[in-house]
Design an enzyme around this catalytic site. Structure first.
Site, short mmCIF file in Angstrom:
data_model
loop_
_atom_site.label_atom_id
_atom_site.label_comp_id
_atom_site.label_asym_id
_atom_site.label_seq_id
_atom_site.Cartn_x
_atom_site.Cartn_y
_atom_site.Cartn_z
N ALA A 210 0.85 -1.18 0.00
CA ALA A 210 0.00 0.00 0.00
C ALA A 210 0.90 1.24 0.00
O ALA A 210 2.12 1.14 0.11
CB ALA A 210 -0.89 -0.02 1.23
N GLU B 45 2.84 -5.89 7.46
CA GLU B 45 2.02 -4.87 8.14
C GLU B 45 2.32 -4.71 9.63
O GLU B 45 2.37 -3.59 10.13
CB GLU B 45 0.53 -5.19 7.96
CG GLU B 45 -0.04 -4.80 6.61
CD GLU B 45 0.14 -5.89 5.57
OE1 GLU B 45 0.92 -6.83 5.81
OE2 GLU B 45 -0.50 -5.80 4.50
N GLU C 265 -2.25 -8.89 -0.99
CA GLU C 265 -3.71 -8.96 -0.80
C GLU C 265 -4.43 -8.88 -2.13
O GLU C 265 -5.44 -9.55 -2.36
CB GLU C 265 -4.16 -7.84 0.16
CG GLU C 265 -3.61 -8.07 1.56
CD GLU C 265 -4.00 -6.98 2.53
OE1 GLU C 265 -3.40 -5.88 2.43
OE2 GLU C 265 -4.88 -7.21 3.36
#
Ligand code: NAI
Length: 674
Positions: free
Chosen positions: A66, A137, A115
């Site tokens: 991300a 994460e 993901e």
């Protein structure tokens, strides 16, 4: 008009979606890219292809994750939750395409990237060293929020998926294949063909069998959670790093119910990302990027390194450079001084490189060279001989005339000013300090030491060299202790003062660890070696206004050097400090201990800023975190000062000065901080 994605269709009617983020060397999932991805899916659905392959156009890999930069200024819990829900929608669209979908993965496939890949029906991975899949994460203080907890448990089974997410580690394509995270691991050149093959075959997508889903049964969940929590508690402190515990809690509350799980992901990850721990860990991630960027300022492609001095440091520096792919010649006074270094190097290669061919190639890259014939061809010459000015200068007089005109000359000195070292060189401006830390293979930071005489290009080259061997360069001005030893020394000396005043070593170490340091100062001093501490303390005594503690000198005089001699402040057995168990010792709850240790480090940091040892507070924080392991979740010493309140910290220093003495005197630099 697409900016980041290219859609094509091949002769077999397969659609290809190539992710190639504009103006970037790596793919990261920015909000803009994700929206474009969503529109592309709509477009592809209208093309009615036989299948879809998602592939990256970047050499660096599939998708690195991300957009961490955007995480650093998330405007609040509600909008973070909205963002996550939107990504859930987009990945649901991908998951429910009417035709088979495949992620063709090479290089980094991390976090949000993984993901996205998990929302495809199949995954194929390139079977090479560069391909890494995982969920980092928790290292950023959050857990997977783009549907990762739902899809990974469904694919791998609950335990395997949770272990992967809780550890934050990455795996190769081959390991991923074994776990079931990818369906195929193939040589990179066959990646496209293998992905197309998956579309053609269109078998039923993998799912974990019922045995692997047993832990999610309501009855078993509490027990599984207890075991997982106990495992994680061994590694991290819940109050400092809540994310893995939150992940376990999220799973416990929602496992087996996908809708509840998506909902809980969005709520909890949005909350975590706005909390202090995550914001500080994200800060550390970005600071690391800043150090890396320092290495991009020169187009310098070193191929050959010559290291002089095959002792503790020179030997390990040579081994590390060879491990990272450079050709290395290693010189010492005579061949017999090199055999230990070469043996240690081979151990390192065997430990780090599993493939015997790769080990042999690394061995071949490292050449013992006691005559120094490598100097003429070296792009970088690193001197790591005894810490003695005359010896170093005499050596440079021999080496400098032999070096290539544009080669870099570097010293690993830990205390001799650059100006003195370079004073007899024909071209003093090419000399830099490359201050490696011990153990070289473990410590990520490399201090690049310069002064007003150093040529700017050489500083840039030194930083580029650091990146080449996968270290984080930090530019520091030549001054006693540079940055890391300078701030660490008062912290260690204060620990010895506390010990002298009767505080048990274990209480001192516990207080530091409770603050978030990776190891207490007493254990650290023993690990580094008390002889080395004594020598550094002696050289810095003047600058620190701190006389060398008698206790330290006495131990060294008795031959008690710490871990390496089996006895220091602690006794050492089998590489471990023998500490009295807390039960055998009255606990000491003294709020002063932690402040006395940490505020001396902080005060010295302020002095370094005032003197311009580093350019700014962020670089100081980065250096202290990557050079000492300073509690990452606190974001660095200066960030800690600001979070606690600089006026309050300064006041506390004044109070400690009144009670314990002048060495707590607040540095004049506080004026500019508060
Ligand atoms: P060491 O004593 O283990 O090794 C020095 C090596 O240099 C010996 O093998 C010696 O034979 C060789 N040598 C001496 N004169 C030579 C010459 N004229 N030509 C070729 N080889 C010669 O020392 P260590 O600990 O590796 O330190 C080396 C340098 O690294 C010093 O400047 C030290 O301040 C610095 N340093 C040491 C750290 C440590 O933790 N030991 C950490 C960071 C820097």
């Amino acid at each position: 008009m697409n900016r980041h994605l290219i859609i094509t269709k091949d002769q077999h009617d397969i659609a290809w979606l190539q992710v190639d983020k504009a103006d970037s060397s790596a793919n990261v999932l920015t909000a803009e890219l994700l929206e474009e991805f969503d529109q592309s899916l709509v477009q592809i659905a209208q093309m009615h292809p036989k299948g879809l392959v998602i592939i990256s156009g970047k050499a660096s890999g599939f998708i690195a994750g991300a957009d961490v930069k955007a995480f650093a200024d998330v405007p609040g819990v509600a909008s973070a939750e909205q963002h996550i829900q939107r990504v859930h929608e987009i990945l649901h669209r991908l998951e429910s395409m009417a035709f088979p979908t495949v992620a063709a993965i090479h290089g980094f496939c991390l976090g949000g990237g993984l993901e996205l890949a998990l929302a495809c029906d199949y995954r194929v991975g390139a079977d090479d060293d560069a391909t890494r899949l995982g969920f980092p994460e928790v290292k950023l203080g959050i857990f997977p929020g783009y549907g990762g907890t739902v899809r990974s448990t469904r694919l791998l089974g609950d335990l395997a998926a949770l272990q992967l997410m809780l550890g934050g580690r990455t795996v190769s394509a081959r390991t991923a294949r074994r776990m079931g995270l990818v369906d195929l691991a193939v040589p990179k050149r066959q990646l496209r063909a293998a992905a197309a093959g998956m579309v053609q075959r269109n078998t039923r997508p993998r799912r974990a069998g019922w045995i692997r889903r047993l832990p999610s049964l309501t009855l078993l969940r509490p027990l599984v959670c207890k075991l997982l929590v106990a495992q994680v508690e061994k590694r991290v402190d819940r109050s400092h790093y809540p994310a893995p515990f939150e992940l376990i809690g999220h799973w416990r509350a929602t496992a087996g119910d996908a809708a509840a799980m998506y909902d809980s992901e969005a709520r909890n990850v949005a909350r975590l990302i706005n909390a202090t721990a995550a914001q500080n860990l994200i800060r550390v991630f970005l600071l690391q990027d800043r150090l890396k960027a320092e290495g991009n300022k020169a187009d310098f492609q070193p191929r050959q390194v010559h290291v002089i001095g095959g002792g503790v440091m020179g030997g390990d520096i040579a081994a590390w450079c060879a491990l990272r792919g450079l050709r290395v010649t290693l010189q010492d006074r005579a061949p017999e001084y090199l055999s230990r270094a070469v043996q240690r190097a081979h151990q390192l290669f065997r430990h780090k490189l599993k493939d015997p061919y790769a080990v042999q190639a690394a061995i071949d890259r490292l050449m013992p060279d006691h005559r120094g014939s490598g100097i003429r061809n070296a792009d970088v010459v690193i001197e790591a001989i005894y810490e003695d000015l005359d010896a170093k200068q005499a050596l440079y007089a021999q080496v400098e005339p032999l070096m290539k005109a544009d080669a870099l000359l570097a010293s690993n000195t830990s205390s001799i000013p650059l100006a003195q070292l370079g004073s007899k060189l024909a071209r003093p401006g090419r000399l830099v300090g490359l201050h490696f830390f011990n153990p070289v293979a473990k410590m990520p930071l490399l201090e690049v030491v310069h002064d007003t005489h150093t040529e700017a290009e050489m500083v840039c080259r030194a930083a580029a060299f650091a990146r080449h061997i996968d270290k984080l360069p930090l530019k520091v001005r030549s001054s006693p202790g540079f940055l890391v030893n300078r701030v660490l020394m008062p912290y260690l000396l204060e620990a010895v003062e506390l010990l002298d005043a009767g505080t048990p070593a274990t209480a001192i170490d516990r207080a530091a660890v409770a603050f978030g340091m990776p190891m207490g100062p007493i254990e650290l001093a023993d690990t580094v070696g008390l002889d080395i501490c004594l020598s550094v303390a002696g050289k810095m005594a003047g600058a620190l206004h701190n006389p060398v503690p008698e206790k330290l000198r006495a131990l060294v005089d008795q031959g008690h050097l710490g871990r390496k001699s089996g006895q220091g402040f602690y006794a050492w057995k089998g590489g471990k400090a023998v500490k009295p168990t807390p039960a055998g010792e009255a606990p000491v709850h003294d709020p002063d201990i932690s402040d006395r240790l940490i505020l001396r480090l902080v005060n010295e940091s302020v002095a370094c800023l005032r003197e311009g040892v580093v350019d700014d507070e962020d670089l100081l924080d980065a250096g202290v975190i990557f050079g000492t392991g300073f509690a990452p979740f606190r974001g660095g010493p200066m960030h800690y000062v600001h979070s606690r309140g600089s006026a309050e910290v300064k006041q506390r220093l004044d109070e400690l000065e009144d009670r314990f003495g002048q060495h707590f005197h607040a540095d004049p630099g506080w004026g500019a901080i508060a």
